[in-house]
Design a protein around this motif. Sequence first.
Motif, mmCIF file in Angstrom:
data_model
loop_
_atom_site.group_PDB
_atom_site.id
_atom_site.type_symbol
_atom_site.label_atom_id
_atom_site.label_comp_id
_atom_site.label_asym_id
_atom_site.label_seq_id
_atom_site.Cartn_x
_atom_site.Cartn_y
_atom_site.Cartn_z
ATOM 1 N N ALA A 73 37.103 27.880 -4.061
ATOM 2 C CA ALA A 73 36.259 27.346 -5.133
ATOM 3 C C ALA A 73 35.443 28.470 -5.760
ATOM 4 O O ALA A 73 35.357 28.569 -6.991
ATOM 5 N N LYS A 74 34.889 29.334 -4.930
ATOM 6 C CA LYS A 74 34.095 30.461 -5.427
ATOM 7 C C LYS A 74 34.946 31.392 -6.285
ATOM 8 O O LYS A 74 34.520 31.824 -7.357
ATOM 9 N N GLN A 75 36.175 31.690 -5.831
ATOM 10 C CA GLN A 75 37.073 32.554 -6.593
ATOM 11 C C GLN A 75 37.381 31.971 -7.968
ATOM 12 O O GLN A 75 37.573 32.698 -8.933
ATOM 13 N N LYS A 76 37.437 30.657 -8.051
ATOM 14 C CA LYS A 76 37.760 29.989 -9.307
ATOM 15 C C LYS A 76 36.514 29.670 -10.127
ATOM 16 O O LYS A 76 36.606 29.055 -11.180
ATOM 17 N N GLY A 77 35.337 30.051 -9.620
ATOM 18 C CA GLY A 77 34.095 29.823 -10.338
ATOM 19 C C GLY A 77 33.672 28.358 -10.354
ATOM 20 O O GLY A 77 33.009 27.905 -11.275
ATOM 21 N N ILE A 78 34.047 27.638 -9.305
ATOM 22 C CA ILE A 78 33.746 26.215 -9.207
ATOM 23 C C ILE A 78 32.762 26.013 -8.060
ATOM 24 O O ILE A 78 32.983 26.518 -6.959
ATOM 25 N N SER A 79 31.700 25.277 -8.300
ATOM 26 C CA SER A 79 30.779 24.982 -7.205
ATOM 27 C C SER A 79 31.423 23.964 -6.270
ATOM 28 O O SER A 79 32.296 23.197 -6.674
ATOM 29 N N ARG A 80 30.978 23.975 -5.047
ATOM 30 C CA ARG A 80 31.502 23.011 -4.085
ATOM 31 C C ARG A 80 31.214 21.589 -4.553
ATOM 32 O O ARG A 80 32.066 20.709 -4.457
ATOM 33 N N THR A 81 30.036 21.376 -5.114
ATOM 34 C CA THR A 81 29.673 20.049 -5.611
ATOM 35 C C THR A 81 30.617 19.598 -6.706
ATOM 36 O O THR A 81 31.098 18.465 -6.691
ATOM 37 N N LYS A 82 30.920 20.488 -7.660
ATOM 38 C CA LYS A 82 31.824 20.129 -8.756
ATOM 39 C C LYS A 82 33.223 19.834 -8.224
ATOM 40 O O LYS A 82 33.853 18.863 -8.633
ATOM 41 N N LEU A 83 33.705 20.666 -7.322
ATOM 42 C CA LEU A 83 35.028 20.450 -6.742
ATOM 43 C C LEU A 83 35.108 19.066 -6.110
ATOM 44 O O LEU A 83 36.038 18.310 -6.361
ATOM 45 N N LEU A 84 34.123 18.746 -5.296
ATOM 46 C CA LEU A 84 34.140 17.466 -4.596
ATOM 47 C C LEU A 84 33.993 16.291 -5.557
ATOM 48 O O LEU A 84 34.656 15.269 -5.391
ATOM 49 N N GLN A 85 33.159 16.445 -6.584
ATOM 50 C CA GLN A 85 33.017 15.381 -7.586
ATOM 51 C C GLN A 85 34.321 15.187 -8.339
ATOM 52 O O GLN A 85 34.771 14.057 -8.539
ATOM 53 N N ASP A 86 34.929 16.288 -8.771
ATOM 54 C CA ASP A 86 36.182 16.204 -9.528
ATOM 55 C C ASP A 86 37.308 15.584 -8.699
ATOM 56 O O ASP A 86 38.192 14.931 -9.242
ATOM 57 N N CYS A 87 37.273 15.820 -7.394
ATOM 58 C CA CYS A 87 38.295 15.262 -6.511
ATOM 59 C C CYS A 87 37.926 13.866 -6.004
ATOM 60 O O CYS A 87 38.733 13.219 -5.340
ATOM 61 N N GLY A 88 36.720 13.426 -6.310
ATOM 62 C CA GLY A 88 36.280 12.109 -5.877
ATOM 63 C C GLY A 88 35.994 12.007 -4.397
ATOM 64 O O GLY A 88 36.147 10.947 -3.796
ATOM 65 N N VAL A 89 35.564 13.118 -3.806
ATOM 66 C CA VAL A 89 35.309 13.143 -2.357
ATOM 67 C C VAL A 89 33.999 13.871 -2.059
ATOM 68 O O VAL A 89 33.966 14.859 -1.353
ATOM 69 N N ARG A 90 32.922 13.349 -2.552
ATOM 70 C CA ARG A 90 31.615 14.008 -2.450
ATOM 71 C C ARG A 90 31.220 14.384 -1.029
ATOM 72 O O ARG A 90 30.637 15.434 -0.795
ATOM 73 N N SER A 91 31.478 13.539 -0.075
ATOM 74 C CA SER A 91 30.983 13.786 1.282
ATOM 75 C C SER A 91 31.997 14.498 2.173
ATOM 76 O O SER A 91 31.791 14.628 3.369
ATOM 77 N N TYR A 92 33.076 14.983 1.603
ATOM 78 C CA TYR A 92 34.174 15.563 2.378
ATOM 79 C C TYR A 92 33.727 16.693 3.301
ATOM 80 O O TYR A 92 33.953 16.650 4.506
ATOM 81 N N VAL A 93 33.093 17.716 2.763
ATOM 82 C CA VAL A 93 32.703 18.863 3.589
ATOM 83 C C VAL A 93 31.612 18.453 4.573
ATOM 84 O O VAL A 93 31.609 18.905 5.717
ATOM 85 N N ASP A 94 30.706 17.583 4.145
ATOM 86 C CA ASP A 94 29.687 17.098 5.077
ATOM 87 C C ASP A 94 30.336 16.396 6.266
ATOM 88 O O ASP A 94 29.917 16.580 7.407
ATOM 89 N N ASN A 95 31.361 15.590 5.994
ATOM 90 C CA ASN A 95 32.074 14.925 7.078
ATOM 91 C C ASN A 95 32.774 15.930 7.981
ATOM 92 O O ASN A 95 32.799 15.768 9.199
ATOM 93 N N LEU A 96 33.353 16.974 7.381
ATOM 94 C CA LEU A 96 33.992 18.019 8.191
ATOM 95 C C LEU A 96 32.966 18.697 9.091
ATOM 96 O O LEU A 96 33.233 18.970 10.264
ATOM 97 N N ASN A 97 31.793 18.975 8.527
ATOM 98 C CA ASN A 97 30.744 19.615 9.312
ATOM 99 C C ASN A 97 30.317 18.748 10.497
ATOM 100 O O ASN A 97 29.864 19.262 11.518
#
Length: 73
Positions: A14-38
Motif C-alpha cells: 500500500a505504501k509503495q502504491k501511495g495508498i493509506s491503509r485506511t483507504k485500501l481497507l475502505q476501497d476493499c470494504g474490509v475496514r477492520s481486516y488488519v485489526d482482526n489480523l492483529n
Amino acid sequence: MNIKQMIKRIEELAKQKGISRTKLLQDCGVRSYVDNLNKGRLPKVDTISRIADYLDISVDYLLGRTDNPEINK
C-alpha cells in the motif's frame, strides 16, 4: 500462514502504491481486516482475494506461499 508477514506485506505494498491503509481497507470494504489480523483472527478467503486484486498481486504472495507477487496472479 504467518499473520505478521501478511500485515507487513499489505502495508508495504500500500505504501509503495501511495495508498493509506485506511483507504485500501475502505476501497476493499474490509475496514477492520488488519485489526482482526492483529488480534489473531484469520481472514476470510474473499477478503484476502479482494485485497490481492486491489494491490494487483497474487493471493499466494499475501499468504506467504511465495515471495513473488506475480505468481498465480
